[in-house]
Design a protein around this motif. Structure first.
Motif, PDB file in Angstrom:
ATOM      1  N   ARG A  48       0.800  -1.219   0.000  1.00  0.00           N
ATOM      2  CA  ARG A  48       0.000   0.000   0.000  1.00  0.00           C
ATOM      3  C   ARG A  48       0.834   1.272   0.000  1.00  0.00           C
ATOM      4  NH1 ARG A  48      -1.044  -2.242   5.073  1.00  0.00           N
ATOM      5  NH2 ARG A  48      -0.174  -1.162   6.863  1.00  0.00           N
ATOM      6  N   LEU A  49       2.169   1.164   0.134  1.00  0.00           N
ATOM      7  CA  LEU A  49       2.981   2.372   0.148  1.00  0.00           C
ATOM      8  C   LEU A  49       3.493   2.742  -1.235  1.00  0.00           C
ATOM      9  CD1 LEU A  49       5.070   2.018   3.409  1.00  0.00           C
ATOM     10  CD2 LEU A  49       2.960   3.274   3.024  1.00  0.00           C
ATOM     11  N   SER A  50       3.312   1.853  -2.226  1.00  0.00           N
ATOM     12  CA  SER A  50       3.782   2.156  -3.569  1.00  0.00           C
ATOM     13  C   SER A  50       2.678   2.839  -4.363  1.00  0.00           C
ATOM     14  CB  SER A  50       4.216   0.879  -4.288  1.00  0.00           C
ATOM     15  OG  SER A  50       3.118   0.001  -4.426  1.00  0.00           O
ATOM     16  N   LEU A  51       3.097   3.778  -5.207  1.00  0.00           N
ATOM     17  CA  LEU A  51       2.118   4.490  -6.011  1.00  0.00           C
ATOM     18  C   LEU A  51       1.611   3.593  -7.137  1.00  0.00           C
ATOM     19  CD1 LEU A  51       3.845   7.962  -6.328  1.00  0.00           C
ATOM     20  CD2 LEU A  51       1.887   7.376  -4.908  1.00  0.00           C
ATOM     21  N   GLY A  52       0.341   3.712  -7.489  1.00  0.00           N
ATOM     22  CA  GLY A  52      -0.180   2.896  -8.572  1.00  0.00           C
ATOM     23  C   GLY A  52      -1.570   3.345  -8.974  1.00  0.00           C
ATOM     24  N   ARG A  53      -2.085   2.775 -10.057  1.00  0.00           N
ATOM     25  CA  ARG A  53      -3.425   3.115 -10.533  1.00  0.00           C
ATOM     26  C   ARG A  53      -4.183   1.818 -10.836  1.00  0.00           C
ATOM     27  NH1 ARG A  53      -4.017   8.466 -11.910  1.00  0.00           N
ATOM     28  NH2 ARG A  53      -2.100   9.664 -11.912  1.00  0.00           N
ATOM     29  N   THR A  54      -5.491   1.834 -10.627  1.00  0.00           N
ATOM     30  CA  THR A  54      -6.337   0.685 -10.936  1.00  0.00           C
ATOM     31  C   THR A  54      -7.739   1.212 -11.198  1.00  0.00           C
ATOM     32  OG1 THR A  54      -7.057  -1.492 -10.186  1.00  0.00           O
ATOM     33  CG2 THR A  54      -6.904   0.225  -8.515  1.00  0.00           C
ATOM     34  N   SER A  55      -8.736   0.347 -11.282  1.00  0.00           N
ATOM     35  CA  SER A  55     -10.114   0.812 -11.463  1.00  0.00           C
ATOM     36  C   SER A  55     -10.914   0.543 -10.201  1.00  0.00           C
ATOM     37  CB  SER A  55     -10.762   0.107 -12.661  1.00  0.00           C
ATOM     38  OG  SER A  55     -10.781  -1.282 -12.455  1.00  0.00           O
ATOM     39  N   CYS A  56     -11.890   1.410  -9.954  1.00  0.00           N
ATOM     40  CA  CYS A  56     -12.695   1.321  -8.744  1.00  0.00           C
ATOM     41  C   CYS A  56     -13.736   0.207  -8.882  1.00  0.00           C
ATOM     42  CB  CYS A  56     -13.381   2.657  -8.483  1.00  0.00           C
ATOM     43  SG  CYS A  56     -14.425   2.654  -7.015  1.00  0.00           S
ATOM     44  N   ALA A  57     -13.834  -0.644  -7.859  1.00  0.00           N
ATOM     45  CA  ALA A  57     -14.798  -1.754  -7.885  1.00  0.00           C
ATOM     46  C   ALA A  57     -16.226  -1.270  -7.677  1.00  0.00           C
ATOM     47  CB  ALA A  57     -14.441  -2.768  -6.798  1.00  0.00           C
ATOM     48  N   ILE A  58     -16.388  -0.027  -7.204  1.00  0.00           N
ATOM     49  CA  ILE A  58     -17.731   0.500  -6.964  1.00  0.00           C
ATOM     50  C   ILE A  58     -18.281   1.172  -8.212  1.00  0.00           C
ATOM     51  CG2 ILE A  58     -19.066   2.215  -5.677  1.00  0.00           C
ATOM     52  CD1 ILE A  58     -17.297   1.656  -3.277  1.00  0.00           C
ATOM     53  N   CYS A  59     -17.520   2.139  -8.763  1.00  0.00           N
ATOM     54  CA  CYS A  59     -18.031   2.877  -9.913  1.00  0.00           C
ATOM     55  C   CYS A  59     -17.391   2.449 -11.220  1.00  0.00           C
ATOM     56  CB  CYS A  59     -17.840   4.378  -9.713  1.00  0.00           C
ATOM     57  SG  CYS A  59     -16.105   4.908  -9.813  1.00  0.00           S
ATOM     58  N   GLY A  60     -16.324   1.648 -11.130  1.00  0.00           N
ATOM     59  CA  GLY A  60     -15.645   1.191 -12.328  1.00  0.00           C
ATOM     60  C   GLY A  60     -14.757   2.237 -12.963  1.00  0.00           C
ATOM     61  N   GLY A  61     -14.650   3.386 -12.315  1.00  0.00           N
ATOM     62  CA  GLY A  61     -13.838   4.457 -12.878  1.00  0.00           C
ATOM     63  C   GLY A  61     -12.346   4.188 -12.751  1.00  0.00           C
ATOM     64  N   ALA A  62     -11.617   4.665 -13.748  1.00  0.00           N
ATOM     65  CA  ALA A  62     -10.159   4.547 -13.692  1.00  0.00           C
ATOM     66  C   ALA A  62      -9.583   5.750 -12.952  1.00  0.00           C
ATOM     67  CB  ALA A  62      -9.597   4.471 -15.107  1.00  0.00           C
ATOM     68  N   GLY A  63      -8.318   5.691 -12.640  1.00  0.00           N
ATOM     69  CA  GLY A  63      -7.643   6.834 -12.030  1.00  0.00           C
ATOM     70  C   GLY A  63      -7.601   6.795 -10.522  1.00  0.00           C
ATOM     71  N   LEU A  64      -7.770   5.615  -9.923  1.00  0.00           N
ATOM     72  CA  LEU A  64      -7.639   5.500  -8.475  1.00  0.00           C
ATOM     73  C   LEU A  64      -6.167   5.607  -8.111  1.00  0.00           C
ATOM     74  CD1 LEU A  64      -9.029   4.840  -5.759  1.00  0.00           C
ATOM     75  CD2 LEU A  64      -8.494   2.443  -6.201  1.00  0.00           C
ATOM     76  N   VAL A  65      -5.841   6.518  -7.247  1.00  0.00           N
ATOM     77  CA  VAL A  65      -4.453   6.735  -6.853  1.00  0.00           C
ATOM     78  C   VAL A  65      -4.284   6.404  -5.384  1.00  0.00           C
ATOM     79  CG1 VAL A  65      -2.577   8.401  -6.658  1.00  0.00           C
ATOM     80  CG2 VAL A  65      -4.186   8.554  -8.568  1.00  0.00           C
ATOM     81  N   ARG A  66      -3.376   5.546  -5.075  1.00  0.00           N
ATOM     82  CA  ARG A  66      -3.131   5.213  -3.679  1.00  0.00           C
ATOM     83  C   ARG A  66      -2.448   6.382  -2.979  1.00  0.00           C
ATOM     84  NH1 ARG A  66      -0.385  -0.771  -4.186  1.00  0.00           N
ATOM     85  NH2 ARG A  66      -1.325  -1.316  -6.169  1.00  0.00           N
ATOM     86  N   ARG A  67      -2.811   6.616  -1.765  1.00  0.00           N
ATOM     87  CA  ARG A  67      -2.226   7.706  -0.999  1.00  0.00           C
ATOM     88  C   ARG A  67      -1.193   7.166  -0.022  1.00  0.00           C
ATOM     89  NH1 ARG A  67      -7.805  10.948   0.497  1.00  0.00           N
ATOM     90  NH2 ARG A  67      -8.313  11.584  -1.636  1.00  0.00           N
ATOM     91  N   GLU A  68      -0.065   7.864   0.080  1.00  0.00           N
ATOM     92  CA  GLU A  68       0.975   7.470   1.022  1.00  0.00           C
ATOM     93  C   GLU A  68       0.773   8.219   2.332  1.00  0.00           C
ATOM     94  OE1 GLU A  68       4.657   6.319  -1.853  1.00  0.00           O
ATOM     95  OE2 GLU A  68       4.454   8.424  -1.328  1.00  0.00           O
ATOM     96  N   SER A  69       1.370   7.698   3.367  1.00  0.00           N
ATOM     97  CA  SER A  69       1.281   8.372   4.659  1.00  0.00           C
ATOM     98  C   SER A  69       2.063   9.673   4.612  1.00  0.00           C
ATOM     99  CB  SER A  69       1.854   7.470   5.760  1.00  0.00           C
ATOM    100  OG  SER A  69       3.262   7.359   5.633  1.00  0.00           O
ATOM    101  N   ALA A  70       1.777  10.561   5.534  1.00  0.00           N
ATOM    102  CA  ALA A  70       2.461  11.856   5.586  1.00  0.00           C
ATOM    103  C   ALA A  70       3.957  11.669   5.786  1.00  0.00           C
ATOM    104  CB  ALA A  70       1.873  12.710   6.711  1.00  0.00           C
ATOM    105  N   ALA A  71       4.331  10.662   6.588  1.00  0.00           N
ATOM    106  CA  ALA A  71       5.750  10.413   6.845  1.00  0.00           C
ATOM    107  C   ALA A  71       6.471   9.971   5.580  1.00  0.00           C
ATOM    108  CB  ALA A  71       5.915   9.356   7.938  1.00  0.00           C
ATOM    109  N   VAL A  72       5.815   9.113   4.798  1.00  0.00           N
ATOM    110  CA  VAL A  72       6.416   8.653   3.543  1.00  0.00           C
ATOM    111  C   VAL A  72       6.546   9.819   2.571  1.00  0.00           C
ATOM    112  CG1 VAL A  72       6.067   7.190   1.512  1.00  0.00           C
ATOM    113  CG2 VAL A  72       5.641   6.274   3.797  1.00  0.00           C
ATOM    114  N   GLU A  73       5.504  10.640   2.471  1.00  0.00           N
ATOM    115  CA  GLU A  73       5.550  11.799   1.583  1.00  0.00           C
ATOM    116  C   GLU A  73       6.662  12.758   1.993  1.00  0.00           C
ATOM    117  OE1 GLU A  73       1.716  13.557   1.529  1.00  0.00           O
ATOM    118  OE2 GLU A  73       0.818  12.007   0.265  1.00  0.00           O
ATOM    119  N   ALA A  74       6.815  12.989   3.303  1.00  0.00           N
ATOM    120  CA  ALA A  74       7.856  13.892   3.797  1.00  0.00           C
ATOM    121  C   ALA A  74       9.239  13.338   3.491  1.00  0.00           C
ATOM    122  CB  ALA A  74       7.692  14.097   5.303  1.00  0.00           C
ATOM    123  N   THR A  75       9.384  12.012   3.617  1.00  0.00           N
ATOM    124  CA  THR A  75      10.671  11.381   3.333  1.00  0.00           C
ATOM    125  C   THR A  75      11.018  11.504   1.859  1.00  0.00           C
ATOM    126  OG1 THR A  75      10.388   9.808   5.146  1.00  0.00           O
ATOM    127  CG2 THR A  75      11.983   9.224   3.442  1.00  0.00           C
TER     128      THR A  75
END
Length: 229
Positions: A48-75
């Motif tokens: 879950r800490l790696s960036l990636g894209r997939t499709s949403c199982a609810i709406c089927g939309g593309a462009g889902l972006v995983r979010r990193e923790s604030a500490a990972v982003e700061a690093t």
């Protein structure tokens, strides 16, 4: 009356929402869909800490972006900043390498250098610290004075700049000067002594370099595989 329930969302998870955006009370690893704000994504393999894209199982939309923790982003931001600063430092060192010793091509320096080269070709190089080395250095006095006054990788530049030896030369340098000085010594060692051990102890004593910096210079030579004496 609306029945509102509260629940805790663990770190690295998101609340599952239905198609209308209402929380179902479930949580899953992952992030929210940028289209429907639902959480129809489940993180596969726990990455879950790696960036990636997939499709949403609810709406089927593309462009889902995983979010990193604030500490990972700061690093990541810190690493990028260091990379940028090191690149700026490297760019300055490359610039210095391009113009290194350019003043030697001026007549005031090249004339005496050509005369000295004739002596070296006839009698061979002089050992640093020897009487012959000192004699030859004295012969180049005016040339060396001009060269050192115009090139800050020489400790003498700062003695001229600040007067006498109150700065002990090296103490007036910055990191750029110091790095260029070290590799100037190494290049002279290769040119003059065909790569035999660098006379690092002689230079350290000559310029009154303090023990901590002397250790750094020796450690650098060792890291690069240079033999020293």
């Amino acid at each position: 009356m609306i029945d509102r329930k509260t629940f805790t969302v663990p770190f690295g998870h998101v609340a599952v929402r239905d198609a209308e955006g209402r929380a179902t009370g479930e949580v899953v690893p992952g992030s929210e869909c940028s289209r429907c704000a639902g959480s129809g994504f489940e993180d596969k393999g726990g990455a879950r800490l790696s960036l990636g894209r997939t499709s949403c199982a609810i709406c089927g939309g593309a462009g889902l972006v995983r979010r990193e923790s604030a500490a990972v982003e700061a690093t990541r931001k810190h690493i990028a900043q260091v990379r940028k600063l090191l690149g700026m430092f490297a760019a300055e060192m490359i610039r210095r390498g391009t113009v290194h010793d350019a003043s030697k091509f001026e007549p005031i320096e090249m004339g005496p250098l050509e005369a000295m080269q004739a002596i070296i070709d006839r009698d061979g190089p002089a050992l640093p610290g020897s009487e012959e080395y000192k004699r030859r250095t004295d012969m180049l006095g005016p040339m060396l004075a001009h060269h050192r006054l115009n090139n800050s990788h020489h400790p003498e530049f700062y003695e001229f700049e600040y007067g006498g030896d109150c700065m002990n030369g090296v103490n007036g340098m910055d990191l750029f000067d110091l790095v260029e000085m070290f590799f100037d010594w190494r290049a002279a060692n290769l040119d003059r002594d065909a790569g035999s051990p660098m006379s690092l102890s002689h230079s350290i004593e000559k310029y009154k370099i303090d023990p901590m910096l002397a250790s750094i210079l020796r450690n650098t030579a060792d890291r690069l595989g240079y033999a020293v004496k």
